[in-house]
Design an enzyme around this catalytic site. Structure first.
Site, PDB file in Angstrom:
ATOM      1  N   LYS A 279       0.811  -1.326   0.056  1.00 30.98           N
ATOM      2  CA  LYS A 279      -0.097  -0.023   0.218  1.00 30.98           C
ATOM      3  C   LYS A 279       0.751   1.255   0.070  1.00 30.98           C
ATOM      4  O   LYS A 279       2.057   1.256   0.630  1.00 30.98           O
ATOM      5  CB  LYS A 279      -0.967  -0.005   1.273  1.00 30.98           C
ATOM      6  CG  LYS A 279      -2.045  -1.081   1.143  1.00 30.98           C
ATOM      7  CD  LYS A 279      -2.600  -0.750   2.564  1.00 30.98           C
ATOM      8  CE  LYS A 279      -3.957  -1.742   2.730  1.00 30.98           C
ATOM      9  NZ  LYS A 279      -4.800  -1.519   2.084  1.00 30.98           N
ATOM     10  N   ARG A 354     -10.493 -11.359   2.631  1.00 29.74           N
ATOM     11  CA  ARG A 354     -11.204 -12.665   2.194  1.00 29.74           C
ATOM     12  C   ARG A 354     -10.514 -13.778   2.052  1.00 29.74           C
ATOM     13  O   ARG A 354     -11.409 -15.061   2.090  1.00 29.74           O
ATOM     14  CB  ARG A 354     -11.741 -12.156   0.652  1.00 29.74           C
ATOM     15  CG  ARG A 354     -10.677 -11.786  -0.391  1.00 29.74           C
ATOM     16  CD  ARG A 354     -11.163 -11.294  -1.369  1.00 29.74           C
ATOM     17  NE  ARG A 354     -11.376  -9.555  -1.065  1.00 29.74           N
ATOM     18  CZ  ARG A 354     -12.036  -8.576  -1.928  1.00 29.74           C
ATOM     19  NH1 ARG A 354     -12.217  -9.028  -3.210  1.00 29.74           N
ATOM     20  NH2 ARG A 354     -11.819  -7.209  -1.582  1.00 29.74           N
TER      21      ARG A 354
HETATM   22  N1  BES Z   1      -7.785  -3.679   4.760  1.00 25.66           N
HETATM   23  C1  BES Z   1      -8.092  -3.277   3.738  1.00 25.66           C
HETATM   24  C2  BES Z   1      -9.379  -2.634   3.525  1.00 25.66           C
HETATM   25  C3  BES Z   1      -9.576  -1.179   4.188  1.00 25.66           C
HETATM   26  C4  BES Z   1      -9.354  -0.003   3.674  1.00 25.66           C
HETATM   27  C5  BES Z   1     -10.028  -1.010   5.424  1.00 25.66           C
HETATM   28  C6  BES Z   1      -9.468   1.132   4.106  1.00 25.66           C
HETATM   29  C7  BES Z   1     -10.139   0.188   6.202  1.00 25.66           C
HETATM   30  C8  BES Z   1      -9.760   1.342   5.531  1.00 25.66           C
HETATM   31  C9  BES Z   1      -8.174  -4.661   2.853  1.00 25.66           C
HETATM   32  O1  BES Z   1      -7.454  -5.543   2.723  1.00 25.66           O
HETATM   33  C10 BES Z   1      -7.851  -3.963   1.422  1.00 25.66           C
HETATM   34  O2  BES Z   1      -6.755  -3.534   1.132  1.00 25.66           O
HETATM   35  N2  BES Z   1      -8.761  -4.130   0.271  1.00 25.66           N
HETATM   36  C11 BES Z   1      -8.656  -3.740  -0.900  1.00 25.66           C
HETATM   37  C12 BES Z   1      -9.267  -4.410  -1.832  1.00 25.66           C
HETATM   38  C13 BES Z   1      -8.809  -4.536  -3.435  1.00 25.66           C
HETATM   39  C14 BES Z   1      -7.241  -4.635  -3.394  1.00 25.66           C
HETATM   40  C15 BES Z   1      -9.604  -5.373  -4.110  1.00 25.66           C
HETATM   41  C16 BES Z   1      -9.057  -2.103  -1.129  1.00 25.66           C
HETATM   42  O3  BES Z   1     -10.049  -1.842  -0.551  1.00 25.66           O
HETATM   43  O4  BES Z   1      -8.559  -1.421  -1.813  1.00 25.66           O
HETATM   44 ZN    ZN Z   2      -5.542  -5.421   2.129  1.00 18.27          ZN
END
Ligand code: BES
Ligand code: ZN
Ligand code: ZN
Length: 511
Positions: A279, A354
């Protein structure tokens, strides 16, 4: 721990740094408030007569009395129009009033706010909601501060004026106290930085905690998970498995005469860097929050135990691992075989929630044979795009179940909004070379739904509800309209599920 109590002292014996007084915009003092007024030398009505305080929602006015009197001050709390005043209004005004009292240096308070008419709510409902909202608003996370501790204002004693202390009032207060303890636990765990809650540390803490609280707890270590075939869960752990091996914590509350089982699965990524698909810094900043689901399911089972709810056995799973890159980390396009035998192509290592939930949903369905299966997860950033911060995303495979949960959301202020989960979305998760893939093929479209669509491949037949709490579980920048949600973790989900369990027990829910 903050203490909630009923105060049934007679009016002339009442003592408090600050008493909270409800005032609608008709400025009429009623019932207990009127009686109180005569005990404080009519200072409340005298002030209202001056017409400087209008009783509108959000307005407040602090009146100070002689330091020698039992009641040192009164806070007039404007509640606005009585014809639209509901439980959520009461929660919001109670929370803001408690914060105001603390800001005025009160160390304890006595509240009469629940002695008002509230639309669609019983007096006991009002008492519970008001007490809980005040307690939630007063939460502070100061464990890491070492300097100027004496300057921190603390208000740890909330008394609710209840001259008759009926059984219903006592029960409502007990429920508020139990919920508050769970919510504080969830908040403390989530707010704790990730260097102090690695999966092994957290599992150990929970084991000790369960012992103290009479809950049975089993920790399945990494080797056991590997034997069981939880390769999807372990794929996420691969980057940090030698230093911080994954842990599956199973907590059970089994009342004697339980007729049904509810299984709860919580996403417990103790820190989400994104993995190899790292990230950017802003996106990573708050990722200690990514175990909120796991903390929530612990909070729920704890509250059920404290309240000795009888109807259902509750099994909670905290699915704990970090998501961190390393030489052994999973890479995009790696394929793993999940617990239920389905193969998953990992397109994106940041869609890890997931992956960890998939194995445990399938495992619990097979081994616990639950009547209902819920999961709580900070699953997608997309849920805040879809719903903002006021509603948790709700998806699942059983409309009647979801309707019941929506009712509980409405009642508790932990609002949920149902999103569609049809075959079209499920098809989008099919991989060209494996059974499924972990992100959808159209970038940026329907992220929250697709997350749930992926999970649906790991639940066969049990009525299932998925709560995406990514936007409601944590506020870096809290909302001024809901001051019971303080900065950091909110604790959403605990009240909702306990309300749903209570309704199940009363046979009032649609299913
Ligand atoms: N933990 C994150 C989701 C999240 C984002 C929680 C912001 C709280 C605040 C999750 O694991 C994630 O990174 N999801 C991605 C999914 C994508 C790669 C399909 C997302 O939301 O960008
Ligand atoms: Zn994630
Ligand atoms: Zn995550």
């Amino acid at each position: 721990m903050l203490k909630l109590e009923l105060d049934h002292s007679s009016l002339d014996r009442l003592q408090a740094d600050c008493v909270l007084v409800p005032v609608f915009n008709d400025l009429k003092l009623q019932g207990h408030v009127q009686a109180l007024d005569s005990h404080v030398w009519n200072q409340l009505s005298n002030h209202l007569d001056k017409k400087v305080f209008d009783g509108e929602a959000g307005s407040m006015r602090l009146l100070s009395f002689s330091p020698k009197s039992g009641i040192k001050s009164a806070l007039l709390v404007g509640l606005g129009d009585p014809s639209v005043f509901n439980l959520e209004s009461l929660r919001r005004q109670s929370a803001s009033a408690a914060l105001s009292a603390r800001a005025s240096n009160a160390r304890n308070l006595l509240s009469l706010l629940h002695h008002v008419r509230v639309l669609h709510a019983s007096p006991a409902d009002a008492l519970e909601a008001s007490a809980l909202a005040m307690g939630m608003a007063l939460y502070q996370f100061n464990h890491y501060k070492t300097q100027n501790l004496d300057k921190i204002k603390s208000l740890n004693e909330i008394r609710l004026f209840e001259p008759h202390a009926s059984d219903a009032a006592k029960k409502a207060l007990k429920q508020a106290q139990a919920l508050l303890e769970s919510i504080f636990l969830v908040r403390d765990l989530v707010n704790t930085p990730s260097n102090n809650k690695t999966p092994p540390e957290l599992a150990k803490f929970v084991q000790g905690f369960c012992k103290k609280n009479g809950l049975s707890c089993t920790v399945l270590p990494k080797a056991r998970l590997a034997k069981l075939g939880m390769n999807s869960f372990l794929a996420v752990n691969a980057g940090s498995s030698t230093k911080n091996p994954a842990q599956l914590v199973r907590i059970e509350y089994a009342p004697k005469h339980a007729k049904k089982t509810l299984s709860l699965v919580g996403k417990g990524i103790t820190f989400d860097t994104g993995g190899i698909n790292l990230k950017p810094w802003e996106g990573m900043l708050t990722m200690k929050l990514d175990m909120t689901g796991a903390a929530t399911v612990l909070g729920i089972v704890l509250a059920a135990k404290k309240l000795e709810l009888q109807g259902m056995r509750i099994v909670s799973y905290m699915v704990l691992t970090e998501n961190i890159p390393g030489p052994d980390a999973i890479r995009p396009q790696d394929i793993v075989t999940a617990y239920n035998g389905k193969t998953i192509e990992v397109i994106h290592t940041d869609a890890e929630g997931r992956l960890v939930l998939a194995d445990v949903l399938a495992y619990s369905e097979k081994n616990d044979r639950p009547d209902y299966l819920f999961d709580f997860a900070t699953l997608t950033g997309a849920v805040s795009v879809a719903l903002g911060r006021h509603f948790t995303g709700l998806l699942g495979n059983d409309d009647a179940l979801l309707a019941g949960l929506e009712q509980s959301g409405q009642k508790t202020g932990e609002w949920v909004w149902k999103l569609p989960l049809t075959e079209e979305y499920k098809d989008q998760m099919k991989s060209p070379i494996a059974d499924v893939m972990n992100i959808g093929k159209y970038k940026g479209e329907g992220g929250t739904i697709l997350g749930a669509a992926f999970l649906s491949y790991f639940v066969e037949k049990t009525p299932w509800a998925h709560f995406d709490i990514a936007a409601t579980g944590f506020f870096n920048d809290p909302d001024p309209t809901r001051t019971y949600w303080t900065r950091g973790a909110s604790g959403v989900g605990v009240q909702l599920v306990i309300d749903w369990l209570n309704r199940q027990a009363m046979g009032r829910a649609p299913r």
